[in-house]
Design an enzyme around this catalytic site. Structure first.
Site, PDB file in Angstrom:
ATOM      1  N   LYS A 113       0.813  -1.222   0.000  1.00 36.19           N
ATOM      2  CA  LYS A 113       0.000   0.000   0.000  1.00 36.19           C
ATOM      3  C   LYS A 113       0.839   1.262   0.000  1.00 36.19           C
ATOM      4  O   LYS A 113       0.423   2.292  -0.522  1.00 36.19           O
ATOM      5  CB  LYS A 113      -0.941   0.010   1.217  1.00 36.19           C
ATOM      6  CG  LYS A 113      -2.127  -0.912   1.070  1.00 36.19           C
ATOM      7  CD  LYS A 113      -3.210  -0.569   2.076  1.00 36.19           C
ATOM      8  CE  LYS A 113      -4.433  -1.456   1.897  1.00 36.19           C
ATOM      9  NZ  LYS A 113      -5.414  -1.272   2.962  1.00 36.19           N
ATOM     10  N   LYS A 197      -5.324  -9.374  -7.442  1.00 36.86           N
ATOM     11  CA  LYS A 197      -6.508  -9.592  -6.604  1.00 36.86           C
ATOM     12  C   LYS A 197      -7.677  -8.720  -7.053  1.00 36.86           C
ATOM     13  O   LYS A 197      -7.470  -7.574  -7.446  1.00 36.86           O
ATOM     14  CB  LYS A 197      -6.080  -9.200  -5.175  1.00 36.86           C
ATOM     15  CG  LYS A 197      -6.954  -9.678  -4.076  1.00 36.86           C
ATOM     16  CD  LYS A 197      -6.403  -9.242  -2.718  1.00 36.86           C
ATOM     17  CE  LYS A 197      -6.496  -7.756  -2.500  1.00 36.86           C
ATOM     18  NZ  LYS A 197      -6.342  -7.322  -1.119  1.00 36.86           N
ATOM     19  N   LYS A 200     -11.311  -3.222  -4.527  1.00 31.15           N
ATOM     20  CA  LYS A 200     -12.133  -2.010  -4.631  1.00 31.15           C
ATOM     21  C   LYS A 200     -11.379  -0.911  -5.359  1.00 31.15           C
ATOM     22  O   LYS A 200     -11.976  -0.013  -5.936  1.00 31.15           O
ATOM     23  CB  LYS A 200     -12.453  -1.481  -3.224  1.00 31.15           C
ATOM     24  CG  LYS A 200     -13.384  -2.322  -2.406  1.00 31.15           C
ATOM     25  CD  LYS A 200     -13.401  -1.809  -0.948  1.00 31.15           C
ATOM     26  CE  LYS A 200     -14.218  -2.685  -0.040  1.00 31.15           C
ATOM     27  NZ  LYS A 200     -14.012  -2.395   1.385  1.00 31.15           N
TER      28      LYS A 200
END
Ligand code: AMP
Ligand code: TRP
Length: 335
Positions: A113, A197, A200
């Site tokens: 991230k 993956k 969102k």
């Protein structure tokens, strides 16, 4: 004998998708029947990356609505919003003092991230896993249903629990929580790229099926999804070399009661158009009623507020008992 306690959380950071459903929420509804269960909307986690306040509030209601629409019963389970139970933040502080910097430095999700930007992300993003440990340990949870991306955070939670028990000479005070991760479906992949993956935050809407997608949208997304230039192979060995096909098979099996092997036997040797048509039908049958229920629940805020208030009241009672014990063990003066 100690009772099992199930706890999990979902961040209110945008539209929920099939990965959230198959990897996590579907299992919540099953596990609530056998166990004392708590399911929270983790808004404190969400703000580790800036969230627009209005959207955050709306997304919080939407995760509550999704829990209900996916079959979580608010009378059986405790459904609540994390920031309304102050014990989460209080215990997170204590656990920050237990958790070692070296342990946090190993977290792959933080590395992913923060990327090249690690000097400029919030320190909350770095200590995110200790807050997650607090969510779990505040209720002495024993089982945590999550997708496989959370496995490392669960291992860290166990390390933190163990170190607390050792440092404070309180053997078995915190149980060591077990992840509950369903093998095949614990990592639903993007419809556009079988190696990344479903998420969102993917810029392409075609990479995921959202729980609120209507039948037409689902049909279009599956039609556009990547497969292979060959027909459906007959063996798992060949399918393992085709990540997109493998992912669609996992999804198909996840939304029906058919095993992957049954599906392979049925579609073997055919091109993918029939397969895609049947997969769309199965998804539409499973997902659109959930989406419709979410929309219906979202139109009655009073009802959602009432359900959340009941959940928060239950969570506060449970958490205060454990937090008092923890304060006592740590040596905080109480009056
Ligand atoms: P999040 O939206 O990041 O809070 O995730 C909520 C839950 O969904 C967690 O248990 C995640 O592990 C799970 N999850 C998220 N994305 C996926 C995915 N693509 N496949 C399987 N599980 C997922
Ligand atoms: N970190 C989890 C995710 O991103 C969400 C989460 C927060 C969680 N607290 C939790 C999951 C406690 C399970 C238990 O998906």
């Amino acid at each position: 004998m100690n009772k099992n306690v199930v706890l999990s959380g979902v961040q209110p950071t945008g539209d929920l998708h099939l990965g959230n459903y198959l990897g996590a929420i579907k299992n919540f509804a099953v596990m609530q029947n056998e166990n004392d269960s708590l399911f929270c909307v983790v808004d404190l986690h969400a703000i580790t990356v800036f969230q627009d306040p209005k959207e955050l509030r709306n997304n919080t209601y939407e995760v509550i609505a999704a829990y209900l629409a996916c079959g979580i019963n608010h009378q059986k389970s405790t459904i609540f919003n994390q920031s309304q139970v102050s014990g989460h933040a209080e215990l997170a502080w204590i656990l920050n003092c237990i958790c070692r910097m070296g342990w946090l430095n190993r977290m792959t999700q933080f590395k992913e991230k923060s990327g090249k930007n690690s000097e400029n992300v919030s320190s909350g993003l770095f200590t995110y896993p200790t807050l997650m440990a607090a969510d779990i340990l505040l209720y002495k949870a024993t089982h945590v249903p999550v997708g496989s991306d959370q496995k490392q955070h669960l291992e860290l939670t166990r390390d933190i629990a163990q170190k607390f028990n050792n440092d404070y000479n309180s053997p078995n005070f915190f149980p060591l929580p077990e992840p509950f991760i369903e093998k095949e479906i614990s990592r639903v992949m993007s419809l556009r790229d079988g190696n990344s993956k479903m998420s969102k935050s993917d810029v392409s809407e075609y990479s995921r099926i959202n729980l609120k997608d209507d039948a037409d949208t689902i049909l279009k997304k599956i039609k556009k999804s990547k497969t292979a230039d060959t027909n459906m192979p007959a063996s798992m060995e060949e399918i393992n070399l085709m990540p997109e096909v493998n992912n669609l098979l996992n999804i198909f099996s996840g939304v029906t009661d058919k095993t992957k092997n049954e599906l392979i036997m049925y579609y073997e040797g055919q091109n993918f158009s029939n397969f895609k048509k049947d997969l769309s039908d199965a998804l539409i049958e499973k997902i659109t009623p959930i989406g419709n229920e979410i929309k219906k629940l979202m139109s009655d805020r009073d009802n959602l507020n009432q359900i959340m208030a009941e959940g928060v009241a239950k969570a506060r009672i449970k958490s205060e008992i454990v937090l008092n014990e923890i304060y006592d063990i740590v040596g905080f003066v109480k009056q």
